[in-house]
Design a protein around this motif. Structure first.
Motif, PDB file in Angstrom:
ATOM      1  N   GLU A 160       0.824  -1.208   0.000  1.00 52.21           N
ATOM      2  CA  GLU A 160       0.000   0.000   0.000  1.00 52.21           C
ATOM      3  C   GLU A 160       0.859   1.259   0.000  1.00 52.21           C
ATOM      4  OE1 GLU A 160      -2.519  -0.483   3.367  1.00 52.21           O
ATOM      5  OE2 GLU A 160      -3.836  -1.947   2.383  1.00 52.21           O
ATOM      6  N   ALA A 161       2.107   1.144   0.441  1.00 52.18           N
ATOM      7  CA  ALA A 161       3.039   2.278   0.448  1.00 52.18           C
ATOM      8  C   ALA A 161       3.854   2.360  -0.843  1.00 52.18           C
ATOM      9  CB  ALA A 161       3.977   2.172   1.648  1.00 52.18           C
ATOM     10  N   GLY A 162       3.526   1.500  -1.817  1.00 49.53           N
ATOM     11  CA  GLY A 162       4.229   1.544  -3.103  1.00 49.53           C
ATOM     12  C   GLY A 162       5.571   0.846  -3.080  1.00 49.53           C
ATOM     13  N   THR A 163       5.717  -0.165  -2.217  1.00 46.48           N
ATOM     14  CA  THR A 163       6.980  -0.890  -2.096  1.00 46.48           C
ATOM     15  C   THR A 163       6.726  -2.383  -2.187  1.00 46.48           C
ATOM     16  OG1 THR A 163       7.875   0.842  -0.667  1.00 46.48           O
ATOM     17  CG2 THR A 163       9.014  -1.276  -0.649  1.00 46.48           C
ATOM     18  N   GLY A 164       7.575  -3.067  -2.951  1.00 47.06           N
ATOM     19  CA  GLY A 164       7.455  -4.511  -3.075  1.00 47.06           C
ATOM     20  C   GLY A 164       8.647  -5.215  -2.473  1.00 47.06           C
ATOM     21  N   LEU A 165       8.457  -6.469  -2.115  1.00 39.69           N
ATOM     22  CA  LEU A 165       9.524  -7.276  -1.523  1.00 39.69           C
ATOM     23  C   LEU A 165       9.907  -8.412  -2.470  1.00 39.69           C
ATOM     24  CD1 LEU A 165       8.441  -7.699   2.213  1.00 39.69           C
ATOM     25  CD2 LEU A 165      10.301  -6.307   1.347  1.00 39.69           C
ATOM     26  N   TRP A 166      11.162  -8.831  -2.393  1.00 36.73           N
ATOM     27  CA  TRP A 166      11.611 -10.003  -3.142  1.00 36.73           C
ATOM     28  C   TRP A 166      12.604 -10.783  -2.303  1.00 36.73           C
ATOM     29  CZ3 TRP A 166      16.894 -10.044  -3.923  1.00 36.73           C
ATOM     30  CH2 TRP A 166      17.554  -8.803  -3.882  1.00 36.73           C
TER      31      TRP A 166
END
Length: 506
Positions: free
Chosen positions: A27-33
């Motif tokens: 929701e904050a515009g950040t993705g994880l990998w």
């Protein structure tokens, strides 16, 4: 129990990070990998799907995922950054383009950390991705502007001599973008040899005095051609008031240079043509009086020696008439009388008597297309043009060779016109080719052959107007002439006559 053909179990983001946390990041515009190094599998969070809009995005083999997610040109950047981290680097950070379901690429920052076991062996990497919307727009606009203007940017760090190019510079030189890391000495050697010393002096002075600079030069293209470039630069001043770098733009101006050369050439030919045409007309009038007077005097003279002198004067005067005709053809002011012509008949007529005048060590062959379309051209000028080219072919084969004369029909389209840079209208044409196996001409001579009074023959053996006359006649007849030559191989002239009708087109 796991089926033997199923993928091995690998670490996933949910194994390390609570789902509620990944949702908040999305929701904050950040993705994880997360990259499981041993299994070589890459797992993506729901935040990555949220960022890209690609619902089909799936975890899997690392390179498969990267090729589906990132711009192809940025894969090597990611690989290189990973290698540096494994070789002892302290940070993993990239700025690359990531696919979006809309078809665009979005610029994104990627940060990662390497996790090792107790023995220091890499186990997995975990990181975040943050889209840079403002950077995406700016870089997209800059790249489009570079492509449209054939422009690239560059910068040089003065302390390290490190050179950085934008993708536009690679494209100007014909290389794949980011295909190699340019070095400063390599870039310096790209410049035309005769310009290098002056350009280096200009840049050194500009850096010393802290002012902008500009220069033009030529650089090689991977195609083998040369590219004309214009470079604008400026100097960056550091906090201590001293230069820390110099930077600027490089632009491909080849088309502008060629256009200017064509304009200058056309203006020069127009000026020479006007002068030549005026002189030729006046000179022709004088020759007519001289020739008529000599003919009258000849009738009244009985002395054979005097008659012989008069004959010599008449021949010289007729040679002058031929020369003025060539000058008028070059100036495109000759009085042409176009008629319906069959080029095959013209070639056969010329061949029947020219074969007797050629040296025995030169063989002549003809290849004439059946059903050749008719053309509209001045018969005398057409024959003169063919004779001119035959004589030139003969002179280029002092040791003997083969002369081939051919005709064929051709349909010229817009692609042909643009590729050969010709000013002819598309349509049906009849081509007359004259090919020899003579000495051929180097590129520098080939550029000059239509220049008035230019000749490679010995003094007294040529006026230098023969090919100018051929070109002038063809242009005046709404056609064109092409030439192809290679030293040691031979020369081919192609005369394009506009067809009157399809004739016996089959």
């Amino acid at each position: 129990m796991k089926h033997p053909h199923e993928d091995p179990v690998f670490r996933k983001i949910t194994d390390l990070v609570p789902q509620e946390f990944t949702k908040a990041l999305a929701e904050a515009g950040t993705g994880l990998w997360l990259w499981d190094i041993k299994a070589d599998q890459l797992d993506l969070s729901q935040g990555m799907i949220h960022l890209t809009g690609m619902k089909e995005l799936r975890s899997g083999h690392r390179m498969d995922v990267l090729h589906g997610l990132m711009h192809p040109e940025d894969i090597e950047t990611i690989q290189a950054t990973t290698r540096r981290l494994f070789e002892g680097g302290k940070r993993y950070e990239t700025l690359c383009r990531m696919r979006h379901h809309s078809g665009h690429y979005a610029w994104a920052n990627t940060y990662g950390s390497l996790v090792t076991d107790d023995n220091g062996e890499p186990q997995y990497m975990i990181g975040i991705v943050r889209v840079r919307d403002e950077l995406t727009r700016a870089k997209r606009d800059l790249r489009h502007a570079e492509d449209m203007a054939k422009l690239g940017t560059w910068s040089v760090d003065i302390a390290t001599d490190e050179l950085v190019w934008s993708q536009g510079v690679y494209k100007i030189l014909g290389f794949e973008p980011l295909s190699f890391q340019p070095a400063l000495d390599y870039a310096q050697k790209l410049r035309a040899k005769e310009d290098r010393a002056a350009i280096e002096g200009l840049i050194n002075e500009a850096v010393k005095e802290k002012y902008p600079f500009e220069y033009r030069t030529r650089v090689p293209h991977t195609s083998g051609e040369e590219v004309h470039i214009k470079v604008n630069g400026d100097v960056e001043i550091g906090v201590n008031g001293e230069p820390v770098s110099y930077f600027g733009t490089v632009q491909d101006i080849t088309s502008d240079v060629r256009r200017d050369e064509q304009i200058r050439h056309s203006q020069k030919l127009e000026t020479i043509g006007k002068l030549t045409g005026g002189i030729a007309h006046d000179f022709n009038n004088l020759l007519a009086v001289i020739l008529a007077s000599l003919e009258l005097v000849k009738d009244d003279v009985e002395d054979s020696e005097v008659t012989e002198l008069i004959e010599t004067a008449i021949q010289a005067t007729q040679r002058g008439v031929e020369l003025t005709a060539s000058m008028l053809s070059f100036a495109r002011r000759a009085n042409l009388a176009p008629q319906s012509l069959d080029l095959n008949s013209v070639v056969q007529k010329i061949r029947n008597w020219i074969v007797r005048t050629l040296p025995q060590n030169i063989s002549i062959e003809t290849s004439l297309q059946d059903g050749l379309w008719t053309i509209s051209a001045d018969p005398g000028s057409t024959e003169n043009a063919l004779l001119n080219l035959i004589v030139n072919a003969r002179d280029s084969m002092p040791e003997g060779g083969q002369l081939t004369i051919a005709t064929f029909n051709i349909n010229i389209d817009d692609d042909f016109v643009s590729q050969r840079n010709e000013k002819v209208t598309p349509g049906r044409y009849v081509v007359l080719t004259i090919r020899d196996t003579g000495e051929g001409m180097p590129a520098d001579v080939l550029k000059e052959i239509y220049e008035p009074f230019f000749t490679t023959k010995a003094p007294g053996e040529g006026s230098g107007l023969g090919l100018s006359m051929v070109q002038g006649f063809m242009l005046q007849s709404d056609g064109t002439v092409q030439v192809f030559s290679e030293p040691g191989i031979g020369t081919t002239f192609e005369l394009y006559f506009k067809a009157l009708s399809t004739g016996n087109d089959k």
